[in-house]
Design a protein around this motif. Structure first.
Motif, mmCIF file in Angstrom:
data_model
loop_
_atom_site.group_PDB
_atom_site.id
_atom_site.type_symbol
_atom_site.label_atom_id
_atom_site.label_comp_id
_atom_site.label_asym_id
_atom_site.label_seq_id
_atom_site.Cartn_x
_atom_site.Cartn_y
_atom_site.Cartn_z
ATOM 1 N N ARG A 161 -3.498 56.436 -14.319
ATOM 2 C CA ARG A 161 -4.734 57.280 -14.059
ATOM 3 C C ARG A 161 -4.996 57.924 -15.435
ATOM 4 N NH1 ARG A 161 -5.736 60.897 -8.936
ATOM 5 N NH2 ARG A 161 -7.894 60.191 -8.588
ATOM 6 N N HIS A 162 -6.367 57.810 -15.975
ATOM 7 C CA HIS A 162 -6.603 58.612 -17.166
ATOM 8 C C HIS A 162 -6.085 60.059 -17.054
ATOM 9 C CE1 HIS A 162 -8.719 60.444 -20.482
ATOM 10 N NE2 HIS A 162 -9.240 59.360 -20.753
ATOM 11 N N PRO A 163 -5.160 60.445 -18.091
ATOM 12 C CA PRO A 163 -4.856 61.679 -18.300
ATOM 13 C C PRO A 163 -5.753 62.792 -17.809
ATOM 14 C CG PRO A 163 -3.938 60.537 -20.120
ATOM 15 C CD PRO A 163 -5.039 59.884 -19.593
ATOM 16 N N VAL A 164 -6.969 62.888 -18.181
ATOM 17 C CA VAL A 164 -7.795 64.120 -17.909
ATOM 18 C C VAL A 164 -8.001 64.096 -16.244
ATOM 19 C CG1 VAL A 164 -10.209 64.869 -18.123
ATOM 20 C CG2 VAL A 164 -8.976 63.924 -20.056
ATOM 21 N N ALA A 165 -8.237 62.885 -15.784
ATOM 22 C CA ALA A 165 -8.417 62.769 -14.381
ATOM 23 C C ALA A 165 -7.281 63.207 -13.545
ATOM 24 C CB ALA A 165 -9.060 61.401 -14.110
ATOM 25 N N ARG A 166 -6.026 62.544 -14.154
ATOM 26 C CA ARG A 166 -4.727 63.133 -13.281
ATOM 27 C C ARG A 166 -4.530 64.545 -13.391
ATOM 28 N NH1 ARG A 166 0.635 62.507 -15.264
ATOM 29 N NH2 ARG A 166 2.099 62.376 -13.449
ATOM 30 N N ALA A 167 -4.748 65.038 -14.587
ATOM 31 C CA ALA A 167 -4.470 66.533 -14.738
ATOM 32 C C ALA A 167 -5.449 67.309 -13.765
ATOM 33 C CB ALA A 167 -4.392 66.930 -16.005
ATOM 34 N N TYR A 168 -6.571 66.979 -13.851
ATOM 35 C CA TYR A 168 -7.662 67.633 -13.041
ATOM 36 C C TYR A 168 -7.358 67.519 -11.681
ATOM 37 C CZ TYR A 168 -12.331 69.174 -11.473
ATOM 38 O OH TYR A 168 -13.237 70.285 -11.207
ATOM 39 N N SER A 199 -18.806 67.778 -13.929
ATOM 40 C CA SER A 199 -19.664 69.025 -14.104
ATOM 41 C C SER A 199 -18.859 69.882 -15.027
ATOM 42 C CB SER A 199 -19.657 69.680 -12.808
ATOM 43 O OG SER A 199 -18.494 70.305 -12.402
ATOM 44 N N ILE A 200 -17.704 69.904 -15.267
ATOM 45 C CA ILE A 200 -16.931 70.753 -16.210
ATOM 46 C C ILE A 200 -16.279 70.073 -17.689
ATOM 47 C CG2 ILE A 200 -16.264 72.278 -14.460
ATOM 48 C CD1 ILE A 200 -13.119 71.181 -14.931
ATOM 49 N N TYR A 201 -16.609 68.881 -17.658
ATOM 50 C CA TYR A 201 -16.074 67.673 -18.615
ATOM 51 C C TYR A 201 -16.881 68.145 -19.967
ATOM 52 C CZ TYR A 201 -14.492 63.944 -21.579
ATOM 53 O OH TYR A 201 -14.136 63.160 -22.548
ATOM 54 N N ASP A 202 -16.076 68.080 -21.287
ATOM 55 C CA ASP A 202 -16.493 68.101 -22.417
ATOM 56 C C ASP A 202 -15.720 67.789 -23.610
ATOM 57 O OD1 ASP A 202 -15.406 70.415 -22.663
ATOM 58 O OD2 ASP A 202 -17.216 71.591 -22.919
ATOM 59 N N GLY A 203 -15.744 67.801 -24.690
ATOM 60 C CA GLY A 203 -15.073 67.501 -25.726
ATOM 61 C C GLY A 203 -13.655 68.553 -25.891
ATOM 62 N N SER A 204 -13.947 69.425 -25.490
ATOM 63 C CA SER A 204 -12.522 70.472 -25.374
ATOM 64 C C SER A 204 -11.664 70.099 -24.131
ATOM 65 C CB SER A 204 -13.123 72.007 -25.276
ATOM 66 O OG SER A 204 -13.880 72.204 -23.852
ATOM 67 N N VAL A 205 -12.300 69.763 -23.200
ATOM 68 C CA VAL A 205 -11.321 69.325 -22.236
ATOM 69 C C VAL A 205 -10.542 68.117 -22.645
ATOM 70 C CG1 VAL A 205 -11.434 68.098 -19.877
ATOM 71 C CG2 VAL A 205 -12.737 70.232 -20.281
ATOM 72 N N GLU A 206 -11.252 67.063 -23.109
ATOM 73 C CA GLU A 206 -10.648 65.828 -23.422
ATOM 74 C C GLU A 206 -9.660 66.257 -24.647
ATOM 75 O OE1 GLU A 206 -9.738 62.164 -23.263
ATOM 76 O OE2 GLU A 206 -11.720 62.569 -22.597
ATOM 77 N N ASP A 207 -9.809 67.124 -25.632
ATOM 78 C CA ASP A 207 -8.908 67.370 -26.716
ATOM 79 C C ASP A 207 -7.697 68.055 -26.125
ATOM 80 O OD1 ASP A 207 -10.754 66.281 -28.418
ATOM 81 O OD2 ASP A 207 -11.584 68.315 -29.379
ATOM 82 N N ALA A 208 -7.927 69.031 -25.337
ATOM 83 C CA ALA A 208 -6.885 69.692 -24.626
ATOM 84 C C ALA A 208 -5.966 68.573 -24.062
ATOM 85 C CB ALA A 208 -7.163 70.917 -23.762
ATOM 86 N N ALA A 209 -6.607 67.661 -23.109
ATOM 87 C CA ALA A 209 -5.660 66.741 -22.383
ATOM 88 C C ALA A 209 -4.910 65.992 -23.478
ATOM 89 C CB ALA A 209 -6.479 66.016 -21.552
ATOM 90 N N MET A 210 -5.549 65.551 -24.429
ATOM 91 C CA MET A 210 -4.761 64.750 -25.505
ATOM 92 C C MET A 210 -3.590 65.312 -26.103
ATOM 93 S SD MET A 210 -6.424 62.715 -28.613
ATOM 94 C CE MET A 210 -7.354 61.506 -27.663
ATOM 95 N N PHE A 224 -5.579 54.622 -23.595
ATOM 96 C CA PHE A 224 -6.580 55.443 -23.009
ATOM 97 C C PHE A 224 -7.924 56.008 -23.880
ATOM 98 C CE2 PHE A 224 -3.262 56.457 -19.911
ATOM 99 C CZ PHE A 224 -3.918 55.869 -18.765
ATOM 100 N N PRO A 225 -9.088 55.395 -23.529
ATOM 101 C CA PRO A 225 -10.260 55.974 -24.582
ATOM 102 C C PRO A 225 -10.494 57.526 -23.957
ATOM 103 C CG PRO A 225 -10.983 54.633 -22.552
ATOM 104 C CD PRO A 225 -9.462 54.749 -22.557
ATOM 105 N N ARG A 226 -11.612 58.048 -24.436
ATOM 106 C CA ARG A 226 -12.276 59.586 -23.800
ATOM 107 C C ARG A 226 -12.547 58.892 -22.454
ATOM 108 N NH1 ARG A 226 -14.593 63.134 -27.062
ATOM 109 N NH2 ARG A 226 -16.265 63.456 -25.399
ATOM 110 N N TRP A 227 -12.300 59.887 -21.505
ATOM 111 C CA TRP A 227 -12.533 59.927 -19.998
ATOM 112 C C TRP A 227 -14.007 59.612 -19.942
ATOM 113 C CZ3 TRP A 227 -15.731 62.740 -16.417
ATOM 114 C CH2 TRP A 227 -15.775 62.264 -15.470
ATOM 115 N N ASP A 228 -15.015 59.746 -20.593
ATOM 116 C CA ASP A 228 -16.426 59.878 -20.327
ATOM 117 C C ASP A 228 -16.799 58.258 -21.044
ATOM 118 O OD1 ASP A 228 -16.123 60.334 -23.125
ATOM 119 O OD2 ASP A 228 -17.991 61.694 -23.299
ATOM 120 N N LEU A 229 -15.877 57.445 -21.543
ATOM 121 C CA LEU A 229 -16.048 56.253 -21.825
ATOM 122 C C LEU A 229 -15.739 55.335 -20.645
ATOM 123 C CD1 LEU A 229 -15.266 56.343 -25.531
ATOM 124 C CD2 LEU A 229 -17.578 56.659 -24.362
#
Length: 477
Positions: free
Chosen positions: A314-321, A448-459, A471-476
């Protein structure tokens, strides 16, 4: 039964993790590591200048007398830490003696050097929790200074090796990356003759600077050029302090008829996959066998020649969320109640004490999720008191744990399950096995809460997974 050893010595250097290893060894009731007993500036630990009635001047006159006093007056097997610049007369006494056990703790000298410079700049030589960590500007690498230090360290290591070889001894070698490995620590204790085991390594001291060297050194390119001839230095590697994981075999799902084994990663998609698997053998999801031990798993493999195994990434952002909204945000998860309480009280996680309440909207939810990601960064780096839970451990570490028993022969990404799972089933004789994963009804959709700051923090948290699985950015996706 008589003891094999009368004492032990831990050969180490500054910033190699020797404080942490000493604290962990002292968790064993029959071991007693007394610190840097022969440090030129103190005795044992900072601001201590006398031990066993022997002061600094008396030690200078006869350091072996202090070693003998340590043997006579210490309860349990006595030991001490010894660095290359400690009193050489003691080395002459203990190195040839087979009754003195030897532990040799090593760390990449470049990492030790940078860590030492940071500690000197911040004045912080020990860390008990990341909330007390002192930030430092990047340090400047001094080529000449490092080369002099490296030469001394290498000379000392060669002297140790030669001394052990000449007297027919061996030592217990341990690297910096393994000082938090419980099996290694208990193995070390057995080597020393301890009759005890511990269930956790010392939790008081924490790793202080877990980021990679490029984030710590101002003149990183100059440093890289200076040590380019020494290929032992992996300068772009991020130190990994995440505990090694067990294989997790009891959590595997194995179909009794179809030779299909699901090796789930907690925090990824699990229940929908088990339901899909159950349909292949005409079972209810609750009847898909799990809870196996390693012997039973091997027996299943032998019975199912040509079996297939898989897991879902699972993408790290989606898994952490998912972990955050499933286990941390609600107040009705008993298994995570203590973690939730600590996160709120100790790390200021801004979530309501009693679950979702009026006034907790998307903006508050995003702030809470970012705070959770900040905690995860420290947690995976060994800087918090809470254990690394399988729900948020890196997928890399979980797969490495599985590899101790077996590896899945297929890694399926969550976004590709609708195509890959039916194709896998078809290879096993099930031509009509479509898969449709239901979406969770989260309080706020991730988008609804995702943006670059969320992606950067997850990375920052899951850099290993981003690198290893591309993994690419989640929004890609």
């Amino acid at each position: 039964m008589p003891r094999q050893f009368d004492a032990f010595v831990m050969f180490a250097e500054m910033r190699t993790g020797s404080n942490y290893l000493e604290a962990t060894l002292n968790e064993f009731p029959d071991l007693a590591c007394l610190g840097e007993v022969f440090n030129p500036s103190f005795m044992g630990h900072h601001k201590t200048f006398e031990m066993f009635g022997i002061d600094m001047k008396a030690r200078e006159r006869d350091p072996v007398r202090l070693f003998d006093a340590l043997l006579e007056n210490t309860e349990g097997l006595p030991g001490f830490r010894f660095f290359h610049d400690h009193d050489a007369r003691v080395l002459e006494r203990v190195l040839p003696d087979p009754k003195v056990a030897k532990i040799i703790l090593t760390r990449n000298p470049l990492e030790s050097y940078v860590s030492r410079k940071i500690a000197a700049a911040t004045g912080q030589w020990r860390l008990t929790d990341m909330k007390h960590r002192r930030e430092s500007d990047k340090i400047t690498f001094d080529t000449e200074e490092f080369e002099v230090l490296l030469e001394k360290l290498q000379e000392f290591q060669i002297a140790l090796q030669n001394g052990l070889q000449r007297t027919g001894q061996t030592a217990f070698y341990i690297s910096y990356e393994d000082i938090n490995d419980l099996d290694v620590i208990n193995g070390m204790a057995r080597y020393l003759g301890s009759s005890h085991e511990i269930s956790a390594t010392n939790s008081k001291l924490k790793k202080q600077n877990p980021s990679d060297l490029s984030q710590k050194v101002e003149n990183f390119e100059e440093m890289a050029a200076a040590v380019a001839a020494l290929d032992r230095f992996d300068l772009t590697r991020t130190p990994n302090f995440e505990p090694r994981r067990h294989p997790g075999v009891p959590g595997f799902f194995a179909l009794p008829e179809t030779g299909l084994l699901f090796m789930p990663i907690k925090g990824s998609v699990v229940a929908p996959v088990v339901t899909w698997m159950a349909g292949l053998d005409g079972l209810a999801a609750r009847d898909v066998p799990s809870g196996m031990n390693q012997k039973e798993l091997r027996q299943w493999m032998r019975r199912h020649e040509g079996h297939r195994s898989f897991t879902v990434l699972r993408h790290p952002v989606a898994r952490a969320y998912d972990v955050f909204t499933r286990y941390i945000l609600p107040n009705d998860r008993p298994a995570y109640a203590e973690a939730r309480r600590v996160l709120r009280k100790m790390y200021g996680l801004p979530i309501p004490a009693k679950g979702l309440v009026d006034g907790y909207g998307a903006e508050e939810h995003k702030a809470a999720f970012l705070a959770f990601l900040a905690f995860l960064k420290g947690n995976l780096a060994g800087q918090t008191g809470l254990k690394v839970d399988p729900a948020w451990a890196t997928q890399t570490a979980i797969l490495q744990g599985m590899a101790n028993v077996t590896l899945p022969d297929l890694l399926i990404r969550e976004e590709e399950m609708a195509r890959e799972l039916p194709a896998l089933a078809a290879k096993l004789g099930h031509g009509d096995a479509g898969f449709d994963a239901p979406l969770r009804d989260e309080p706020f959709p991730l988008k609804s809460i995702y943006d670059g700051s969320v992606e950067d923090a997850a990375m920052e948290v899951y850099r290993r997974d981003y690198l290893n699985f591309g993994f690419p950015r989640w929004d890609l996706l």
